[in-house]
Each structure stands twice: as structure tokens, then as C-alpha cells.
Write a protein that holds these residues in place. Structure first.
Motif, PDB file in Angstrom:
ATOM      1  N   THR A  17       0.814  -1.221   0.000  1.00  0.00           N
ATOM      2  CA  THR A  17       0.000   0.000   0.000  1.00  0.00           C
ATOM      3  C   THR A  17       0.849   1.273   0.000  1.00  0.00           C
ATOM      4  OG1 THR A  17      -0.229  -0.444   2.346  1.00  0.00           O
ATOM      5  CG2 THR A  17      -2.153  -0.844   1.005  1.00  0.00           C
ATOM      6  N   GLU A 239      -4.999  -4.947   3.636  1.00  0.00           N
ATOM      7  CA  GLU A 239      -5.935  -5.071   2.505  1.00  0.00           C
ATOM      8  C   GLU A 239      -7.033  -6.084   2.833  1.00  0.00           C
ATOM      9  OE1 GLU A 239      -5.457  -2.586  -0.406  1.00  0.00           O
ATOM     10  OE2 GLU A 239      -6.187  -4.454  -1.249  1.00  0.00           O
ATOM     11  N   GLU A 276     -11.085   1.643   4.865  1.00  0.00           N
ATOM     12  CA  GLU A 276      -9.706   1.765   5.339  1.00  0.00           C
ATOM     13  C   GLU A 276      -9.607   2.868   6.393  1.00  0.00           C
ATOM     14  OE1 GLU A 276      -5.119   2.349   4.743  1.00  0.00           O
ATOM     15  OE2 GLU A 276      -6.554   3.780   4.003  1.00  0.00           O
ATOM     16  N   LYS A 279     -11.210   1.628   9.592  1.00  0.00           N
ATOM     17  CA  LYS A 279     -10.300   0.686  10.279  1.00  0.00           C
ATOM     18  C   LYS A 279      -9.245   1.442  11.083  1.00  0.00           C
ATOM     19  CE  LYS A 279      -6.833  -0.852   7.975  1.00  0.00           C
ATOM     20  NZ  LYS A 279      -5.984  -1.496   6.968  1.00  0.00           N
ATOM     21  N   SER A 283      -8.624   1.861  15.476  1.00  0.00           N
ATOM     22  CA  SER A 283      -7.427   1.566  16.274  1.00  0.00           C
ATOM     23  C   SER A 283      -7.316   2.552  17.434  1.00  0.00           C
ATOM     24  CB  SER A 283      -6.161   1.669  15.415  1.00  0.00           C
ATOM     25  OG  SER A 283      -6.146   0.632  14.484  1.00  0.00           O
ATOM     26  N   ARG A 350      -0.765  -1.568  14.291  1.00  0.00           N
ATOM     27  CA  ARG A 350      -1.426  -0.577  15.159  1.00  0.00           C
ATOM     28  C   ARG A 350      -2.790  -1.087  15.631  1.00  0.00           C
ATOM     29  NH1 ARG A 350       0.669   3.119  11.034  1.00  0.00           N
ATOM     30  NH2 ARG A 350       2.403   4.272  11.921  1.00  0.00           N
TER      31      ARG A 350
HETATM   32  P1  AMP Z   1       2.649  -0.702   5.499  1.00  0.00           P
HETATM   33  O1  AMP Z   1       2.603  -1.590   4.283  1.00  0.00           O
HETATM   34  O2  AMP Z   1       3.515  -1.153   6.570  1.00  0.00           O
HETATM   35  O3  AMP Z   1       2.821   0.749   5.150  1.00  0.00           O
HETATM   36  O4  AMP Z   1       1.152  -0.804   6.141  1.00  0.00           O
HETATM   37  C1  AMP Z   1       0.063  -0.264   5.507  1.00  0.00           C
HETATM   38  C2  AMP Z   1      -1.173  -0.848   6.124  1.00  0.00           C
HETATM   39  O5  AMP Z   1      -1.279  -0.425   7.474  1.00  0.00           O
HETATM   40  C3  AMP Z   1      -2.430  -0.384   5.405  1.00  0.00           C
HETATM   41  O6  AMP Z   1      -3.293  -1.487   5.204  1.00  0.00           O
HETATM   42  C4  AMP Z   1      -3.026   0.575   6.396  1.00  0.00           C
HETATM   43  O7  AMP Z   1      -4.440   0.631   6.282  1.00  0.00           O
HETATM   44  C5  AMP Z   1      -2.601  -0.037   7.716  1.00  0.00           C
HETATM   45  N1  AMP Z   1      -2.651   0.932   8.817  1.00  0.00           N
HETATM   46  C6  AMP Z   1      -1.984   2.101   8.911  1.00  0.00           C
HETATM   47  N2  AMP Z   1      -2.320   2.744  10.043  1.00  0.00           N
HETATM   48  C7  AMP Z   1      -3.232   1.971  10.681  1.00  0.00           C
HETATM   49  C8  AMP Z   1      -3.966   2.084  11.904  1.00  0.00           C
HETATM   50  N3  AMP Z   1      -3.856   3.169  12.681  1.00  0.00           N
HETATM   51  N4  AMP Z   1      -4.804   1.076  12.241  1.00  0.00           N
HETATM   52  C9  AMP Z   1      -4.940   0.007  11.453  1.00  0.00           C
HETATM   53  N5  AMP Z   1      -4.279  -0.170  10.291  1.00  0.00           N
HETATM   54  C10 AMP Z   1      -3.437   0.794   9.897  1.00  0.00           C
END
Ligand code: AMP
Length: 605
Positions: A17, A239, A276, A279, A283, A350
Motif C-alpha cells: 500500500t 488489505e 480503510e 479501520k 485503532s 497498530r
Molecule cells: P505498510 O505496508 O507497513 O505501510 O502498512 C500499511 C497498512 O497499514 C495499510 O493497510 C493501512 O491501512 C494499515 N494501517 C496504517 N495505520 C493503521 C492504523 N492506525 N490502524 C490500522 N491499520 C493501519
């Protein structure tokens, strides 16, 4: 400091992402912000009809307006086959189209420059890598060539090779493909200074990102970072949690409005974006609203979701994460009580439920959250890039990384069973030999099929390659022996050789299974096209800048003309005034010689 090169080598995390780029400079790691000032960039690409390809923040903003031509999560396609069940299930929820390409490769179909155009996942990933390279070049003020690109530790050979191909298309020299948890461990080791300690620490890296999940158990001490075991799922992450919520709301809409939005890409994309966001909010809070105006056929969508409901929707996936943790430390033969530290990496860590399950599993042990979950992987990659390019400090030069092979490697034997030669989690580089015997009376040829994976039956594993050893000593079945050697070099490339001692027949191959992958010609063509597109972009930008400059000049000229006009009309007014009063003066006084002051004072009265 042999090997020191002029321009710095960078570390890139190519995420599902988000992507992130870092560099080692001034004796520390720096995360490089993009043109928007953001430290991570959405791994998102938009194709805009007749316009250029847009990557990153601007592309993500286009996703709702232009859903069928906005591609995200290409990492979930890279190195996979079109028939892969995970590709088939992902496709149902994506707003862009994926079709079957050559060799069962999944091709992305978009409208580009007015035509339906296919792109391989490698090409889309190359566009993201190019963006990250440009971000670094703008920041560092020089051309960048050398980079380390990270992949999930659990990526198989095809996924790794395909990521390397994406780097080639982006015009990068990919020094190595580095495992994400290993990179995170290096970043942690430097951040905490544990890498210099003589006391050995067992560190578990729990990396739950947008599309992939990795667990690695490493020991760190005396400048050595040694991977003991790794486990994971290349199709598990944020995802999936978004998709569970999306499905839940699609069903709710169906129930309440009797309408199915699942075949409407725009509505799906809008709802997914809202999921998204919800979600992320969950958190921090226990309940949130999801409200979308005119979602489908003029109907609004309004709903509420609690954290508990979100957890219920995903609990099987969360539990799967914990089972993977268990498998990882058991593979390393390290008891969970002997793990000194659990480090959280990746945005999805998170999620409070994930943290709670993990904490419970480790009997209440505090989780290490001091390292930035979105940036640690790129930091570790930048440190390793500095080492390999000879641009690091002495501490970096002394760093030793010992990696493992994530998947078992073996040979298909009678009954379609894979006989393992190198078990998973074996430290690399490694060389192992195994003796095989013939299975048919007096056979003179033997076919070797090399597989990767944990399945007992070869059918469920990944075929890496095959070769035939001919002219072997003919004998009743089971009598002719063949020595097979597997060697994995420091780049993780597998070389296999087979020798039959009586006849002396020998064969050796380097395994690169290119089925469903890009050919050398295709990579060259894509590299060429990417370069052409970059040049077109440059010209486009130059044209825009020139047009803007022209407009600025025109604007300036216009303003100057207006001002001139104003001055002119003021002057003319004044001269009229002058004339008027002169005339008045003249008429009043009737004499040519009357002066202005007199006229003026007269006129005022
Ligand atoms: P990364 O690939 O490590 O950048 O992670 C991205 C993923 O982390 C995406 O699916 C985001 O929706 C998720 N994400 C980021 N911040 C949060 C949060 N506060 N709570 C839940 N998911 C998160």
C-alpha cells in the motif's frame, strides 16, 4: 573503503500500500520525503486517458474519479500466476481489470493514451520504484543508480526474481533483494545499539503491513544479525482486513436497499476507501460512522461499525498471525520465553487486537514499538546499501548479515512426492548433497524436477525448473545411484547439479523458472518504454514550465500594460485637467500668460 561510488545507494521498501525510500548520509539514516513532503508514498499508479502516468499521492487521489484505471496492490500480483486462487479472489474486489497474459501471467488492463493497454505487475511496480528513485534524486541532487529493494521474507523465488525485474525496468541496479524483517532488524540493531552489544538478544520481528505478513526470529550481537527462522503469508495484511469490512458493508447495503454494488467499480472503490479510514479510526476509538453520499443509484450509505465487530470480522486472520509466530520460533528451536524482544513493524500492527493477542501469547511481555513501523524497513535497507556500496561508517562496514532460505527445496520423486534436499530456514549460502536411485529397470535418462514449498506432494509446490540427465549406467531399478547437489549462493540463487558416478555423466543448471515471468526481451522493451515515458514526462514538465513561464511573462506584460494604460490615462486626465483649467483660466482671465497656480486657485473656488 573500496567500492565507494559517487552517488549514494538507496534503500527502498516497495510496499503493497505504501513505499518508502531512505539513504545513509551524514552518519545517519534519513527517510526521504516525497514531493508532497510525505515520508511514505502510496504504491498507487493512475493511467489518465491521453495524459501521463501518475504515481503516488496524486494517483491515490484519482482512485475515486478514475477507479478502473487506478492500480494499487500490484505487489499482490507480482511473480504469481493468473490462476493462483489469491489472484482470483483479489480480482473480485479490485476496481481495475486483471486478465490472463502470456504463460498464465496476470496482466493489468487499463485505458492508457486512449487505448486498452496491458501492463505486467513488474511494470507497474517499476513505475513505483521509478517514483521513489526520482524522489531520492530530487532530494539528493544527483542521479541514483544503486538500490536495495526489500521483499517479504516469505516471498518465493518467482516473486523475488519478478521484483528484481521491476528494478531493472526502473533503470536501477538492484544490489540485492533484502528481506523486510531482516532490514527491520538491522534498523532496530542500530537504533538500540544492540548490534554492538556482546550480549546476544533473540529478537522477533512481527511485520504486518498492507498486503503481506512476515515473522522472523533473529539473534543480534557483536555486529552480527543472524536470521534463525522465518515464516509468513504473502497474502495477509491490511488489505484483507479492509476487504472483510467492505464485504460486510456490501451485504448490509444489499439487505437494506436490495441493491448489489459489487459490480460497480466506483461505488466499491469509494466504500473501500471509507473502510480503510474506518479501520484506522477503530485503532484509536471503539466505534465509528461510515457515511457516503450518493453511493449507488443516488442512494446514500450510512452505517456504524464498532471495534468489536471489526475484530469479529477478522479474528481468524488475527489468530493466523499468532499461529505463524508459533511456527517461526518452533522452527528456530527457540522457546517463546527465550525471546528477548518482540518488535512491531508495518502499519497493521497498530490494530489493538493484534497487539493484545501477541502480548497474551508472550505472557504479557511488552511489545517494542519505539521503532517507526512504516519506516524501519527502508532504514535497514539504506544501512545495508551503504555497506555494499562502501559508503558507510566502520560500524556499518563490520555488519554481518546471515540469512536463511524461507522455503524448502527438493526434487519430485516417485508418486509425485517432493524429497527435500534443503529444508526451509537453512542459513545461506549453503551446499547440500543427496543420493537418488533410478525407479525404472534399465533406464538411461532421468528427469529432475525441482520444487520449492512445504507441501508433501509436488503438485501443491512451486516448480522452479527441470532438466534431464542422459546416458546413465543402465541397471535394474533402484541400483543406479545419482548424486544430486543443491547450492544456494549469497544472492539466494539456486544451482543444481546431478552426477551419475559409473558413467561419469554430469549436468548442472542454475534455476530460474521464467514461466509466467518476463523474458529478457520483454524486460528490455519495458525498460526502453519506461525511459521513453520518462523522457516524455520530462518534455511534458518542461512544456508545462515553459507554458507557465510564458503565462507569467504574458501576465507580467499584461499588468505592465494596464499600469502603463493607467499612467497614460492619468497623464491624459491631468493634461485635460491642465487644459481645462488653462482654458478656464484663459476664459476667466482671458490672457495667455496666466500661470497654473493662479488658474488652480481660481478653479477651486
Ligand atoms: P505498510 O505496508 O507497513 O505501510 O502498512 C500499511 C497498512 O497499514 C495499510 O493497510 C493501512 O491501512 C494499515 N494501517 C496504517 N495505520 C493503521 C492504523 N492506525 N490502524 C490500522 N491499520 C493501519
Amino acid at each position: 573503503m573500496a567500492g565507494r561510488s559517487a552517488s549514494p545507494a538507496i534503500g527502498i521498501e516497495l510496499g503493497t500500500t505504501y513505499s518508502c525510500v531512505a539513504v545513509w548520509r551524514h552518519n545517519r539514516v534519513e527517510i526521504i520525503p516525497n514531493d508532497q513532503g510525505n515520508r511514505t508514498t502510496p504504491s498507487c499508479v493512475t493511467f489518465k486517458g491521453t495524459q501521463r502516468i501518475i504515481v503516488g499521492d496524486a494517483a491515490r487521489n484519482e482512485a475515486i474519479r478514475n477507479p478502473t484505471n487506478t492500480v494499487f496492490a500490484a505487489k499482490r500480483l507480482i511473480g504469481r500466476r493468473f490462476s493462483d486462487p489469491s489472484v482470483q479472489s483479489d480480482m473480485k474486489l479490485w476496481s481495475f481489470k486483471v486478465i490472463e497474459g502470456d504463460g498464465n501471467r496476470p496482466d493489468i488492463l487499463v485505458n492508457y493514451q486512449g487505448e486498452e493497454t496491458r501492463f505486467a505487475a513488474e511494470e507497474v511496480s517499476a513505475m513505483i520504484l521509478t517514483k521513489m528513485k526520482e524522489v531520492a534524486e530530487a532530494f539528493l541532487g544527483c542521479a541514483i543508480k544503486d538500490a536495495i529493494v526489500t521483499v517479504p521474507a516469505y516471498f518465493n523465488d518467482a516473486q523475488r526474481q519478478a521484483t528484481k525485474d521491476a528494478g531493472l525496468i526502473a533503470g536501477l541496479n538492484v544490489m540485492i533483494i533484502m528481506d523486510e524483517p531482516t532490514a527491520a532488524a538491522v534498523a532496530y540493531g542500530f537504533d538500540s545499539n544492540d548490534v554492538n552489544s556482546i550480549v546476544k538478544k533473540n529478537v522477533l520481528i512481527f511485520d504486518l503491513g498492507g498486503g503481506t505478513f512476515d515473522v522472523s526470529l533473529l539473534s543480534i550481537s557483536n555486529n552480527v544479525v543472524e536470521v534463525k527462522a522465518t515464516a509468513g503469508d504473502t497474502h495477509l495484511g491490511g488489505e484483507d482486513f479492509d476487504n472483510r469490512m467492505l464485504n460486510y458493508f456490501v451485504q448490509e447495503f444489499k439487505r437494506k436497499q436490495r441493491k448489489d454494488i459489487s459490480s460497480n467499480p466506483r461505488a466499491l472503490r469509494r466504500l473501500k476507501t471509507a473502510c480503510e479510514q474506518a479501520k484506522r479510526i477503530l485503532s484509536a476509538t471503539t466505534e465509528t460512522d461510515v457515511h457516503i453520499d450518493c453511493l449507488y443509484e443516488g442512494m446514500d450509505f450510512y452505517s456504524t461499525i464498532s471495534r468489536t465487530r471489526f475484530e469479529e470480522l477478522n479474528i481468524d486472520l488475527f489468530n493466523k498471525c499468532i499461529e505463524t509466530v508459533k511456527r517461526c520460533h518452533e522452527d528456530a528451536a527457540i522457546d517463546k520465553n527465550n525471546i528477548d524482544l518482540v518488535v512491531l513493524i508495518g502499519g497493521s500492527t497498530r490494530i489493538p487486537k493484534v497487539q493484545q493477542l501477541l502480548k497474551d501469547y508472550f505472557s504479557g511481555k511488552d511489545l517494542y514499538k519505539s521503532i517507526h513501523p512504516d519506516e524501519a524497513v527502508a532504514c535497514g535497507a539504506a544501512i545495508q546499501a551503504a555497506k555494499l556500496s562502501g559508503q558507510g561508517t566502520e560500524e556499518i562496514e563490520n555488519l554481518v548479515l546471515i540469512d536463511v532460505t524461507p522455503l524448502s527445496l527438493g526434487i519430485n520423486t516417485l508418486g509425485g512426492i517432493t524429497s527435500v534436499v534443503i529444508p526451509r530456514n537453512t542459513p545461506i549460502p549453503v551446499q547440500k548433497e543427496k543420493v537418488f536411485v533410478t525407479s525404472v529397470d534399465f533406464q538411461s535418462d532421468v528427469m529432475f524436477e525441482i520444487y520449492e514449498g512445504e507441501g508433501v506432494q509436488s503438485e501443491g509446490n512451486n516448480l522452479l525448473g527441470q532438466f534431464v540427465l542422459s546416458g546413465i549406467h543402465p541397471a535394474p531399478n533402484g541400483e543406479t545411484k545419482i548424486n544430486v547437489t543443491f547450492e544456494i549462493d549469497k544472492n539466494g540463487i539456486l544451482h543444481v547439479s546431478a552426477e551419475e558416478p559409473i558413467s561419469g555423466e554430469k549436468k548442472q543448471i542454475t534455476l530460474i523458472n521464467r514461466e509466467g515471468r518476463l523474458s529478457k526481451d520483454e524486460i528490455d522493451r519495458m525498460l526502453h518504454e519506461a525511459e521513453r515515458s520518462r523522457m516524455e514526462d520530462d518534455q511534458f514538465i518542461k512544456k508545462i514550465l515553459a507554458k507557465n513561464a510564458q503565462e507569467d511573462v504574458a501576465d507580467l506584460l499584461g499588468r505592465m500594460m494596464n499600469e502603463l494604460q493607467e499612467i497614460k490615462s492619468k497623464l491624459s486626465e491631468m493634461s485635460q485637467y491642465d487644459n481645462t483649467y488653462s482654458n478656464i483660466g484663459r476664459s476667466h482671465y482671458g490672457g495667455e500668460s496666466s500661470n497654473f497656480c493662479n488658474d488652480h486657485s481660481e478653479g477651486r473656488e
